[in-house]
Design an enzyme around this catalytic site. Structure first.
Site, PDB file in Angstrom:
ATOM      1  N   PHE A   1      44.741  37.062  41.185  1.00 24.57           N
ATOM      2  CA  PHE A   1      44.610  36.189  42.152  1.00 24.57           C
ATOM      3  C   PHE A   1      45.133  34.658  41.729  1.00 24.57           C
ATOM      4  O   PHE A   1      45.064  33.836  42.336  1.00 24.57           O
ATOM      5  CB  PHE A   1      43.282  36.072  42.488  1.00 24.57           C
ATOM      6  CG  PHE A   1      42.753  37.339  43.030  1.00 24.57           C
ATOM      7  CD1 PHE A   1      43.388  38.130  44.105  1.00 24.57           C
ATOM      8  CD2 PHE A   1      41.429  37.644  42.841  1.00 24.57           C
ATOM      9  CE1 PHE A   1      43.033  39.263  44.269  1.00 24.57           C
ATOM     10  CE2 PHE A   1      40.852  38.985  43.034  1.00 24.57           C
ATOM     11  CZ  PHE A   1      41.612  39.493  44.159  1.00 24.57           C
TER      12      PHE A   1
ATOM     13  N   TRP B   1      42.707  33.503  50.220  1.00 23.48           N
ATOM     14  CA  TRP B   1      43.175  32.998  48.762  1.00 23.48           C
ATOM     15  C   TRP B   1      43.197  34.003  47.681  1.00 23.48           C
ATOM     16  O   TRP B   1      43.987  34.033  46.748  1.00 23.48           O
ATOM     17  CB  TRP B   1      42.047  31.997  48.379  1.00 23.48           C
ATOM     18  CG  TRP B   1      42.290  31.593  46.914  1.00 23.48           C
ATOM     19  CD1 TRP B   1      42.913  30.254  46.731  1.00 23.48           C
ATOM     20  CD2 TRP B   1      41.465  32.070  45.590  1.00 23.48           C
ATOM     21  NE1 TRP B   1      42.545  29.975  45.136  1.00 23.48           N
ATOM     22  CE2 TRP B   1      42.069  31.030  44.756  1.00 23.48           C
ATOM     23  CE3 TRP B   1      40.753  33.153  45.637  1.00 23.48           C
ATOM     24  CZ2 TRP B   1      41.283  31.394  43.488  1.00 23.48           C
ATOM     25  CZ3 TRP B   1      40.456  33.156  44.298  1.00 23.48           C
ATOM     26  CH2 TRP B   1      40.559  32.544  43.252  1.00 23.48           C
ATOM     27  N   HIS B   2      42.432  35.139  47.874  1.00 22.17           N
ATOM     28  CA  HIS B   2      42.186  36.081  46.920  1.00 22.17           C
ATOM     29  C   HIS B   2      43.533  37.069  46.944  1.00 22.17           C
ATOM     30  O   HIS B   2      43.708  37.721  45.855  1.00 22.17           O
ATOM     31  CB  HIS B   2      41.117  36.792  47.189  1.00 22.17           C
ATOM     32  CG  HIS B   2      39.565  36.453  46.846  1.00 22.17           C
ATOM     33  ND1 HIS B   2      39.025  35.528  47.612  1.00 22.17           N
ATOM     34  CD2 HIS B   2      38.969  36.594  45.854  1.00 22.17           C
ATOM     35  CE1 HIS B   2      37.749  35.088  47.065  1.00 22.17           C
ATOM     36  NE2 HIS B   2      37.812  35.715  45.850  1.00 22.17           N
ATOM     37  N   GLY B   3      44.206  36.957  48.118  1.00 16.46           N
ATOM     38  CA  GLY B   3      45.566  37.959  47.818  1.00 16.46           C
ATOM     39  C   GLY B   3      46.098  38.038  49.295  1.00 16.46           C
ATOM     40  O   GLY B   3      45.529  37.755  50.455  1.00 16.46           O
TER      41      GLY B   3
ATOM     42  N   SER C   1      39.176  31.782  52.392  1.00 19.67           N
ATOM     43  CA  SER C   1      38.872  32.339  51.078  1.00 19.67           C
ATOM     44  C   SER C   1      39.238  33.653  50.928  1.00 19.67           C
ATOM     45  O   SER C   1      39.630  33.954  50.062  1.00 19.67           O
ATOM     46  CB  SER C   1      37.259  32.109  50.941  1.00 19.67           C
ATOM     47  OG  SER C   1      36.733  32.716  49.892  1.00 19.67           O
TER      48      SER C   1
END
Length: 477
Positions: free
Chosen positions: A477, A325-327, A322
Protein backbone atom coordinates in the site's frame (compact mmCIF):
# COMPACT_ATOMS: atom_id res chain seq x y z
CA UNK A 1 15.03 -5.67 3.24
CA UNK A 2 12.40 -6.94 5.66
CA UNK A 3 12.48 -6.29 9.40
CA UNK A 4 12.24 -10.07 9.87
CA UNK A 5 15.17 -10.89 7.56
CA UNK A 6 18.77 -11.87 8.20
CA UNK A 7 19.98 -8.85 6.19
CA UNK A 8 18.14 -6.50 8.54
CA UNK A 9 19.54 -8.36 11.57
CA UNK A 10 22.97 -7.32 10.28
CA UNK A 11 21.96 -3.83 9.11
CA UNK A 12 20.32 -2.61 12.36
CA UNK A 13 23.23 -3.35 14.77
CA UNK A 14 25.72 -1.73 12.38
CA UNK A 15 23.64 1.47 12.19
CA UNK A 16 23.14 1.40 15.97
CA UNK A 17 26.89 1.14 16.70
CA UNK A 18 27.80 3.85 14.18
CA UNK A 19 25.02 6.10 15.48
CA UNK A 20 26.05 6.03 19.15
CA UNK A 21 29.83 5.49 18.93
CA UNK A 22 31.03 7.12 15.69
CA UNK A 23 28.50 9.75 14.54
CA UNK A 24 27.46 10.88 18.02
CA UNK A 25 29.22 14.27 18.02
CA UNK A 26 26.12 16.33 17.29
CA UNK A 27 22.62 16.03 15.87
CA UNK A 28 23.77 16.84 12.32
CA UNK A 29 26.08 13.84 12.11
CA UNK A 30 23.41 11.66 13.72
CA UNK A 31 20.84 12.81 11.19
CA UNK A 32 23.18 12.41 8.22
CA UNK A 33 23.93 8.82 9.23
CA UNK A 34 20.23 8.03 9.58
CA UNK A 35 19.51 9.56 6.16
CA UNK A 36 22.26 7.49 4.49
CA UNK A 37 20.99 4.39 6.29
CA UNK A 38 17.42 5.20 5.25
CA UNK A 39 18.33 5.69 1.59
CA UNK A 40 20.32 2.46 1.59
CA UNK A 41 17.39 0.67 3.26
CA UNK A 42 14.98 2.00 0.63
CA UNK A 43 17.30 1.26 -2.29
CA UNK A 44 17.39 -2.38 -1.20
CA UNK A 45 13.78 -2.61 -2.44
CA UNK A 46 14.39 -0.98 -5.81
CA UNK A 47 17.06 1.68 -6.22
CA UNK A 48 15.30 3.02 -9.33
CA UNK A 49 12.51 4.51 -7.18
CA UNK A 50 14.91 6.29 -4.86
CA UNK A 51 14.60 9.37 -7.08
CA UNK A 52 10.86 9.54 -6.25
CA UNK A 53 11.63 9.73 -2.54
CA UNK A 54 14.32 12.37 -3.07
CA UNK A 55 12.14 14.38 -5.47
CA UNK A 56 9.13 14.27 -3.11
CA UNK A 57 11.37 15.38 -0.24
CA UNK A 58 12.82 18.33 -2.17
CA UNK A 59 9.41 19.34 -3.57
CA UNK A 60 7.72 19.62 -0.17
CA UNK A 61 10.78 21.18 1.45
CA UNK A 62 10.93 23.93 -1.20
CA UNK A 63 7.19 24.54 -1.51
CA UNK A 64 6.87 24.70 2.28
CA UNK A 65 9.43 27.51 2.41
CA UNK A 66 7.80 29.34 -0.50
CA UNK A 67 4.36 29.11 1.15
CA UNK A 68 5.72 30.60 4.37
CA UNK A 69 7.69 33.37 2.62
CA UNK A 70 4.91 34.39 0.24
CA UNK A 71 2.89 37.39 1.33
CA UNK A 72 0.21 37.19 -1.36
CA UNK A 73 -2.63 34.72 -1.02
CA UNK A 74 -2.62 33.67 -4.67
CA UNK A 75 1.11 32.87 -4.60
CA UNK A 76 0.69 30.83 -1.42
CA UNK A 77 -2.11 28.92 -3.10
CA UNK A 78 0.06 28.30 -6.18
CA UNK A 79 2.85 26.67 -4.20
CA UNK A 80 0.40 24.77 -2.03
CA UNK A 81 -1.52 23.29 -4.95
CA UNK A 82 1.69 22.57 -6.83
CA UNK A 83 2.82 20.32 -3.98
CA UNK A 84 -0.59 18.67 -3.60
CA UNK A 85 -1.11 18.05 -7.32
CA UNK A 86 2.41 16.72 -7.98
CA UNK A 87 2.37 14.46 -4.91
CA UNK A 88 -1.08 13.07 -5.64
CA UNK A 89 -0.18 12.91 -9.34
CA UNK A 90 2.73 10.55 -8.68
CA UNK A 91 0.55 8.52 -6.33
CA UNK A 92 -2.22 8.38 -8.91
CA UNK A 93 0.03 7.33 -11.79
CA UNK A 94 1.84 4.56 -9.96
CA UNK A 95 -1.02 3.29 -7.82
CA UNK A 96 -4.33 4.06 -9.54
CA UNK A 97 -3.81 4.66 -13.26
CA UNK A 98 -4.23 1.02 -14.32
CA UNK A 99 -7.32 0.66 -12.12
CA UNK A 100 -9.09 3.64 -13.69
CA UNK A 101 -7.99 2.72 -17.21
CA UNK A 102 -9.23 -0.87 -16.83
CA UNK A 103 -12.48 0.17 -15.15
CA UNK A 104 -13.21 2.71 -17.88
CA UNK A 105 -12.49 0.12 -20.58
CA UNK A 106 -14.86 -2.36 -18.91
CA UNK A 107 -17.55 0.33 -18.77
CA UNK A 108 -17.12 1.12 -22.46
CA UNK A 109 -17.24 -2.57 -23.37
CA UNK A 110 -20.39 -3.10 -21.31
CA UNK A 111 -22.32 -0.73 -23.60
CA UNK A 112 -21.10 -2.41 -26.79
CA UNK A 113 -17.96 -0.49 -27.73
CA UNK A 114 -14.52 -1.99 -28.22
CA UNK A 115 -11.76 -0.74 -25.98
CA UNK A 116 -8.08 -1.62 -25.57
CA UNK A 117 -6.80 0.37 -22.60
CA UNK A 118 -3.17 1.42 -22.40
CA UNK A 119 -1.82 0.03 -19.12
CA UNK A 120 1.45 0.87 -17.40
CA UNK A 121 3.82 -2.00 -16.74
CA UNK A 122 5.35 -0.55 -13.57
CA UNK A 123 5.92 -1.79 -10.04
CA UNK A 124 4.30 0.18 -7.24
CA UNK A 125 7.09 2.01 -5.35
CA UNK A 126 7.11 0.59 -1.83
CA UNK A 127 5.94 3.02 0.84
CA UNK A 128 4.79 5.71 -1.61
CA UNK A 129 1.43 6.16 0.15
CA UNK A 130 3.17 6.69 3.48
CA UNK A 131 5.92 9.16 2.60
CA UNK A 132 3.53 11.06 0.31
CA UNK A 133 1.18 11.57 3.27
CA UNK A 134 4.13 12.68 5.45
CA UNK A 135 4.91 15.45 2.99
CA UNK A 136 1.28 16.42 2.38
CA UNK A 137 0.52 16.86 6.08
CA UNK A 138 3.64 19.03 6.43
CA UNK A 139 2.66 21.32 3.53
CA UNK A 140 -0.99 21.52 4.62
CA UNK A 141 0.04 22.49 8.16
CA UNK A 142 2.31 25.26 6.83
CA UNK A 143 -0.41 26.55 4.52
CA UNK A 144 -2.87 26.66 7.45
CA UNK A 145 -0.23 28.40 9.63
CA UNK A 146 -0.13 25.54 12.15
CA UNK A 147 3.65 25.14 11.87
CA UNK A 148 6.66 26.99 10.52
CA UNK A 149 8.58 25.76 7.48
CA UNK A 150 11.74 23.76 8.13
CA UNK A 151 14.81 25.43 6.57
CA UNK A 152 17.32 22.70 7.46
CA UNK A 153 17.16 20.30 4.49
CA UNK A 154 18.93 17.50 6.39
CA UNK A 155 16.43 17.61 9.26
CA UNK A 156 13.47 17.68 6.87
CA UNK A 157 14.89 14.83 4.77
CA UNK A 158 15.16 12.66 7.85
CA UNK A 159 11.56 13.47 8.79
CA UNK A 160 10.39 12.10 5.42
CA UNK A 161 12.79 9.19 4.92
CA UNK A 162 13.44 7.86 8.46
CA UNK A 163 13.80 4.14 7.74
CA UNK A 164 11.80 2.59 10.64
CA UNK A 165 8.61 4.21 9.32
CA UNK A 166 9.52 4.72 5.66
CA UNK A 167 7.72 1.84 3.96
CA UNK A 168 4.70 1.15 6.18
CA UNK A 169 4.28 3.95 8.69
CA UNK A 170 3.15 5.09 11.13
CA UNK A 171 2.29 8.26 9.24
CA UNK A 172 4.18 10.87 11.23
CA UNK A 173 3.38 14.54 11.74
CA UNK A 174 5.96 17.30 11.53
CA UNK A 175 4.75 18.64 14.88
CA UNK A 176 5.76 15.35 16.54
CA UNK A 177 8.85 14.11 14.70
CA UNK A 178 10.68 17.23 13.51
CA UNK A 179 11.34 18.63 17.02
CA UNK A 180 13.00 15.31 17.92
CA UNK A 181 15.35 15.26 14.91
CA UNK A 182 16.36 18.90 15.50
CA UNK A 183 18.13 18.11 18.76
CA UNK A 184 21.04 15.81 19.63
CA UNK A 185 19.91 12.51 21.09
CA UNK A 186 21.60 11.09 24.18
CA UNK A 187 21.67 7.37 24.83
CA UNK A 188 19.06 6.22 27.35
CA UNK A 189 19.54 2.63 28.45
CA UNK A 190 16.00 2.23 29.81
CA UNK A 191 14.51 3.61 26.61
CA UNK A 192 16.68 1.31 24.50
CA UNK A 193 15.66 -1.65 26.66
CA UNK A 194 11.99 -0.73 26.19
CA UNK A 195 12.64 -0.50 22.46
CA UNK A 196 14.17 -3.98 22.33
CA UNK A 197 11.20 -5.44 24.21
CA UNK A 198 8.74 -3.74 21.87
CA UNK A 199 10.69 -4.87 18.79
CA UNK A 200 10.77 -8.50 19.99
CA UNK A 201 7.03 -8.46 20.72
CA UNK A 202 6.36 -7.05 17.26
CA UNK A 203 8.57 -9.71 15.70
CA UNK A 204 6.63 -12.40 17.59
CA UNK A 205 3.34 -10.98 16.29
CA UNK A 206 4.69 -11.16 12.75
CA UNK A 207 6.49 -14.52 12.49
CA UNK A 208 4.54 -16.52 15.09
CA UNK A 209 0.98 -15.19 14.81
CA UNK A 210 0.62 -13.47 11.43
CA UNK A 211 2.70 -15.79 9.27
CA UNK A 212 1.25 -18.93 10.83
CA UNK A 213 -2.32 -17.69 10.44
CA UNK A 214 -1.50 -16.68 6.86
CA UNK A 215 -0.69 -20.28 5.93
CA UNK A 216 -4.20 -21.40 6.82
CA UNK A 217 -6.03 -18.23 5.77
CA UNK A 218 -4.48 -18.40 2.30
CA UNK A 219 -5.36 -22.07 1.89
CA UNK A 220 -9.00 -21.42 2.86
CA UNK A 221 -9.49 -18.27 0.79
CA UNK A 222 -7.81 -19.80 -2.26
CA UNK A 223 -10.12 -22.85 -2.07
CA UNK A 224 -13.22 -21.31 -0.50
CA UNK A 225 -15.64 -23.01 -2.93
CA UNK A 226 -14.76 -26.42 -1.47
CA UNK A 227 -14.76 -25.34 2.18
CA UNK A 228 -17.62 -25.82 4.63
CA UNK A 229 -19.09 -23.20 6.95
CA UNK A 230 -16.75 -23.85 9.87
CA UNK A 231 -13.67 -23.67 7.64
CA UNK A 232 -14.83 -20.41 6.08
CA UNK A 233 -15.46 -18.88 9.50
CA UNK A 234 -12.00 -19.95 10.64
CA UNK A 235 -10.48 -18.53 7.45
CA UNK A 236 -11.99 -15.10 8.16
CA UNK A 237 -10.80 -15.22 11.78
CA UNK A 238 -7.33 -16.37 10.77
CA UNK A 239 -7.04 -13.50 8.32
CA UNK A 240 -8.20 -11.03 10.98
CA UNK A 241 -5.32 -12.14 13.20
CA UNK A 242 -2.95 -12.33 10.25
CA UNK A 243 -3.46 -8.70 9.25
CA UNK A 244 -3.44 -7.53 12.87
CA UNK A 245 -0.30 -9.47 13.78
CA UNK A 246 1.35 -8.42 10.53
CA UNK A 247 0.62 -4.70 10.61
CA UNK A 248 0.66 -4.04 14.35
CA UNK A 249 3.77 -6.25 14.51
CA UNK A 250 5.46 -4.02 11.94
CA UNK A 251 4.40 -0.92 13.89
CA UNK A 252 5.75 -2.35 17.15
CA UNK A 253 9.06 -3.15 15.47
CA UNK A 254 9.22 0.35 13.96
CA UNK A 255 8.47 2.03 17.29
CA UNK A 256 10.85 -0.28 19.14
CA UNK A 257 13.85 0.17 16.86
CA UNK A 258 13.26 3.94 16.75
CA UNK A 259 13.60 4.04 20.53
CA UNK A 260 17.07 2.53 20.05
CA UNK A 261 17.96 5.80 18.31
CA UNK A 262 16.28 7.97 20.96
CA UNK A 263 13.28 8.90 18.78
CA UNK A 264 9.63 8.28 19.66
CA UNK A 265 7.13 7.51 16.89
CA UNK A 266 3.36 7.83 17.01
CA UNK A 267 1.46 4.88 18.44
CA UNK A 268 -0.35 3.11 15.62
CA UNK A 269 -2.35 0.35 17.35
CA UNK A 270 -4.05 0.15 20.72
CA UNK A 271 -5.50 -3.36 21.04
CA UNK A 272 -8.28 -2.79 18.47
CA UNK A 273 -9.90 -6.23 18.76
CA UNK A 274 -11.04 -5.35 22.28
CA UNK A 275 -13.21 -2.53 20.91
CA UNK A 276 -16.89 -2.39 21.86
CA UNK A 277 -18.08 -0.65 18.69
CA UNK A 278 -16.76 0.29 15.26
CA UNK A 279 -16.01 3.88 16.26
CA UNK A 280 -13.76 2.64 19.06
CA UNK A 281 -12.20 0.14 16.65
CA UNK A 282 -11.15 2.96 14.31
CA UNK A 283 -9.73 4.94 17.22
CA UNK A 284 -7.50 1.94 17.94
CA UNK A 285 -6.66 0.56 14.46
CA UNK A 286 -4.02 2.23 12.23
CA UNK A 287 -4.34 5.31 14.43
CA UNK A 288 -1.98 7.46 12.39
CA UNK A 289 -3.98 6.98 9.17
CA UNK A 290 -7.37 7.38 10.87
CA UNK A 291 -6.26 10.62 12.53
CA UNK A 292 -4.72 11.83 9.24
CA UNK A 293 -8.01 11.45 7.39
CA UNK A 294 -9.90 12.99 10.29
CA UNK A 295 -7.68 16.09 10.45
CA UNK A 296 -7.08 16.64 6.73
CA UNK A 297 -10.30 15.38 5.15
CA UNK A 298 -13.16 14.76 7.61
CA UNK A 299 -12.91 18.01 9.58
CA UNK A 300 -12.35 20.24 6.49
CA UNK A 301 -15.50 18.66 5.00
CA UNK A 302 -17.44 19.72 8.09
CA UNK A 303 -16.96 16.66 10.26
CA UNK A 304 -19.88 16.01 12.59
CA UNK A 305 -21.20 19.55 12.19
CA UNK A 306 -23.98 20.70 9.91
CA UNK A 307 -27.02 18.71 8.84
CA UNK A 308 -27.36 14.96 9.33
CA UNK A 309 -27.17 14.51 5.59
CA UNK A 310 -23.80 16.27 5.48
CA UNK A 311 -22.55 14.22 8.42
CA UNK A 312 -23.55 10.99 6.68
CA UNK A 313 -21.90 12.19 3.47
CA UNK A 314 -18.68 12.97 5.32
CA UNK A 315 -18.60 9.54 6.98
CA UNK A 316 -18.99 7.73 3.67
CA UNK A 317 -16.38 9.92 2.00
CA UNK A 318 -13.74 9.33 4.65
CA UNK A 319 -14.28 5.57 4.82
CA UNK A 320 -14.42 5.06 1.06
CA UNK A 321 -11.31 7.21 0.55
CA UNK A 322 -9.62 5.22 3.31
CA UNK A 323 -10.52 2.02 1.48
CA UNK A 324 -9.22 3.41 -1.80
CA UNK A 325 -5.98 4.49 -0.09
CA UNK A 326 -5.31 0.82 0.61
CA UNK A 327 -5.34 -0.19 -3.02
CA UNK A 328 -6.75 0.12 -6.52
CA UNK A 329 -9.38 -2.59 -6.28
CA UNK A 330 -13.15 -2.57 -5.86
CA UNK A 331 -12.74 -4.86 -2.84
CA UNK A 332 -11.09 -2.05 -0.86
CA UNK A 333 -13.83 0.40 -1.82
CA UNK A 334 -16.51 -2.06 -0.67
CA UNK A 335 -14.54 -2.67 2.53
CA UNK A 336 -14.57 1.07 3.22
CA UNK A 337 -18.28 1.30 2.36
CA UNK A 338 -19.11 -1.54 4.77
CA UNK A 339 -17.25 0.17 7.61
CA UNK A 340 -19.16 3.39 6.86
CA UNK A 341 -22.43 1.44 7.13
CA UNK A 342 -21.24 -0.01 10.45
CA UNK A 343 -20.40 3.49 11.70
CA UNK A 344 -23.65 5.11 10.56
CA UNK A 345 -25.95 4.01 13.45
CA UNK A 346 -23.40 5.27 15.98
CA UNK A 347 -23.32 8.64 14.23
CA UNK A 348 -27.11 8.98 13.98
CA UNK A 349 -27.65 7.90 17.59
CA UNK A 350 -24.69 10.02 18.80
CA UNK A 351 -22.92 6.98 20.19
CA UNK A 352 -19.64 7.40 18.32
CA UNK A 353 -17.96 9.15 21.27
CA UNK A 354 -18.71 6.50 23.87
CA UNK A 355 -16.30 3.75 24.95
CA UNK A 356 -13.31 6.05 25.19
CA UNK A 357 -11.60 4.18 28.03
CA UNK A 358 -10.36 0.60 27.78
CA UNK A 359 -12.90 -2.11 28.54
CA UNK A 360 -12.98 -3.81 31.94
CA UNK A 361 -14.50 -7.24 32.54
CA UNK A 362 -15.80 -8.40 35.92
CA UNK A 363 -17.99 -11.33 36.93
CA UNK A 364 -21.31 -9.53 36.48
CA UNK A 365 -24.05 -9.00 33.87
CA UNK A 366 -22.69 -5.61 32.76
CA UNK A 367 -19.38 -7.24 31.89
CA UNK A 368 -21.20 -9.95 29.95
CA UNK A 369 -22.77 -7.20 27.83
CA UNK A 370 -19.32 -5.67 27.33
CA UNK A 371 -17.96 -9.04 26.23
CA UNK A 372 -20.82 -9.49 23.75
CA UNK A 373 -20.23 -6.02 22.31
CA UNK A 374 -16.51 -6.78 21.84
CA UNK A 375 -17.31 -10.14 20.24
CA UNK A 376 -19.91 -8.64 17.89
CA UNK A 377 -17.54 -5.82 16.89
CA UNK A 378 -14.81 -8.35 16.14
CA UNK A 379 -17.16 -10.51 14.05
CA UNK A 380 -18.38 -7.47 12.10
CA UNK A 381 -14.75 -6.61 11.41
CA UNK A 382 -14.15 -10.18 10.20
CA UNK A 383 -17.01 -9.84 7.71
CA UNK A 384 -15.46 -6.64 6.35
CA UNK A 385 -12.00 -8.26 6.29
CA UNK A 386 -13.36 -10.89 3.88
CA UNK A 387 -13.77 -8.16 1.26
CA UNK A 388 -10.33 -6.77 2.10
CA UNK A 389 -8.73 -10.20 1.58
CA UNK A 390 -10.74 -11.52 -1.38
CA UNK A 391 -9.42 -11.07 -4.91
CA UNK A 392 -12.77 -9.75 -6.21
CA UNK A 393 -16.05 -8.54 -4.77
CA UNK A 394 -17.75 -11.60 -6.28
CA UNK A 395 -15.35 -13.91 -4.45
CA UNK A 396 -16.09 -12.13 -1.17
CA UNK A 397 -19.86 -12.40 -1.66
CA UNK A 398 -19.69 -16.10 -2.47
CA UNK A 399 -17.31 -16.66 0.46
CA UNK A 400 -19.84 -15.14 2.88
CA UNK A 401 -22.70 -16.92 1.14
CA UNK A 402 -20.88 -20.21 1.70
CA UNK A 403 -20.86 -19.60 5.46
CA UNK A 404 -24.63 -19.11 5.50
CA UNK A 405 -25.89 -21.74 3.04
CA UNK A 406 -23.37 -24.53 3.55
CA UNK A 407 -24.53 -25.39 7.04
CA UNK A 408 -21.70 -27.85 7.65
CA UNK A 409 -19.79 -27.13 10.86
CA UNK A 410 -17.66 -30.26 11.05
CA UNK A 411 -13.90 -29.93 11.41
CA UNK A 412 -13.27 -30.61 7.74
CA UNK A 413 -10.24 -28.38 7.37
CA UNK A 414 -8.83 -28.97 10.83
CA UNK A 415 -8.51 -32.71 10.29
CA UNK A 416 -6.75 -32.33 6.96
CA UNK A 417 -3.96 -30.00 8.03
CA UNK A 418 -1.20 -30.32 10.57
CA UNK A 419 -1.19 -28.10 13.67
CA UNK A 420 -4.66 -26.61 13.14
CA UNK A 421 -5.86 -27.33 16.67
CA UNK A 422 -2.56 -26.01 17.99
CA UNK A 423 -3.03 -22.82 15.98
CA UNK A 424 -6.44 -22.21 17.56
CA UNK A 425 -4.89 -22.64 21.00
CA UNK A 426 -2.00 -20.34 20.03
CA UNK A 427 -4.39 -17.59 18.90
CA UNK A 428 -6.41 -17.94 22.11
CA UNK A 429 -3.22 -17.69 24.18
CA UNK A 430 -2.22 -14.60 22.20
CA UNK A 431 -5.62 -12.99 22.91
CA UNK A 432 -5.29 -13.70 26.64
CA UNK A 433 -1.79 -12.22 26.76
CA UNK A 434 -2.93 -9.10 24.89
CA UNK A 435 -5.98 -8.71 27.13
CA UNK A 436 -3.86 -8.85 30.27
CA UNK A 437 -1.45 -6.33 28.75
CA UNK A 438 -3.92 -3.92 27.16
CA UNK A 439 -2.91 -1.00 29.38
CA UNK A 440 0.80 -1.41 28.54
CA UNK A 441 2.87 -0.60 25.46
CA UNK A 442 3.74 -4.27 25.05
CA UNK A 443 3.39 -7.41 27.20
CA UNK A 444 7.08 -8.15 27.83
CA UNK A 445 8.06 -5.31 30.15
CA UNK A 446 7.28 -5.28 33.84
CA UNK A 447 7.49 -8.12 36.32
CA UNK A 448 9.40 -11.20 35.13
CA UNK A 449 10.45 -9.30 32.02
CA UNK A 450 13.53 -11.47 31.38
CA UNK A 451 11.46 -14.66 31.61
CA UNK A 452 8.84 -13.26 29.24
CA UNK A 453 11.56 -12.09 26.86
CA UNK A 454 13.11 -15.56 26.84
CA UNK A 455 9.71 -17.15 26.13
CA UNK A 456 9.09 -14.77 23.22
CA UNK A 457 12.52 -15.45 21.70
CA UNK A 458 11.98 -19.19 22.10
CA UNK A 459 8.58 -18.94 20.39
CA UNK A 460 10.11 -16.94 17.53
CA UNK A 461 12.87 -19.51 17.05
CA UNK A 462 10.71 -22.61 17.42
CA UNK A 463 7.36 -21.57 15.90
CA UNK A 464 8.60 -18.87 13.56
CA UNK A 465 10.94 -21.36 11.92
CA UNK A 466 7.97 -23.36 10.63
CA UNK A 467 6.12 -20.35 9.23
CA UNK A 468 6.38 -19.52 5.57
CA UNK A 469 8.52 -16.44 4.94
CA UNK A 470 6.20 -13.61 3.96
CA UNK A 471 6.55 -9.90 3.39
CA UNK A 472 4.44 -7.44 5.35
CA UNK A 473 0.92 -6.97 4.00
CA UNK A 474 1.01 -3.18 4.12
CA UNK A 475 4.13 -2.94 1.96
CA UNK A 476 1.78 -3.20 -1.04
CA UNK A 477 0.00 0.00 0.00
Amino acid sequence: MFFNSFAFAVFLPIVFVLYWFVFNKNKNTQNLLLIVASYYFYSCWDWRFLFLLVFSTFLDYYTGIQIEKSQKSNIRKFWFWLSVIVNLGFLGIFKYYNFFASSFAELIQSVGFKSSPFLLDVVLPVGISFYTFHGLSYVIDIYNSRIKAEYNFVDYSLFVSYFPLLVAGPIERATHLLPQVKVKREFDFEKAKEGIYQFIWGLLKKVVIADTCATYANAIFDNYSSMNSLSLILGAIYFAFQIYGDFSGYSDMALGMSKLFGIDLLKNFNYPYFSRDIAEFWRRWHISLSSWFKDYLYIPLGGSKGSKLNQVRNVFIIFIVSGFWHGANWTYLVWGFINAVYFLPLLLLKGNRTNIESAVLLWNFASFKVFLSMLSTFLLSCVAWVFFRAKTVTDAVFYLKGIVVNGNFTSQYLENERYNYELILLVLLFVIVEWNSRTKVEPISGKYDKVKLACCIAAIIVLGTYSDYKQFIYFQF
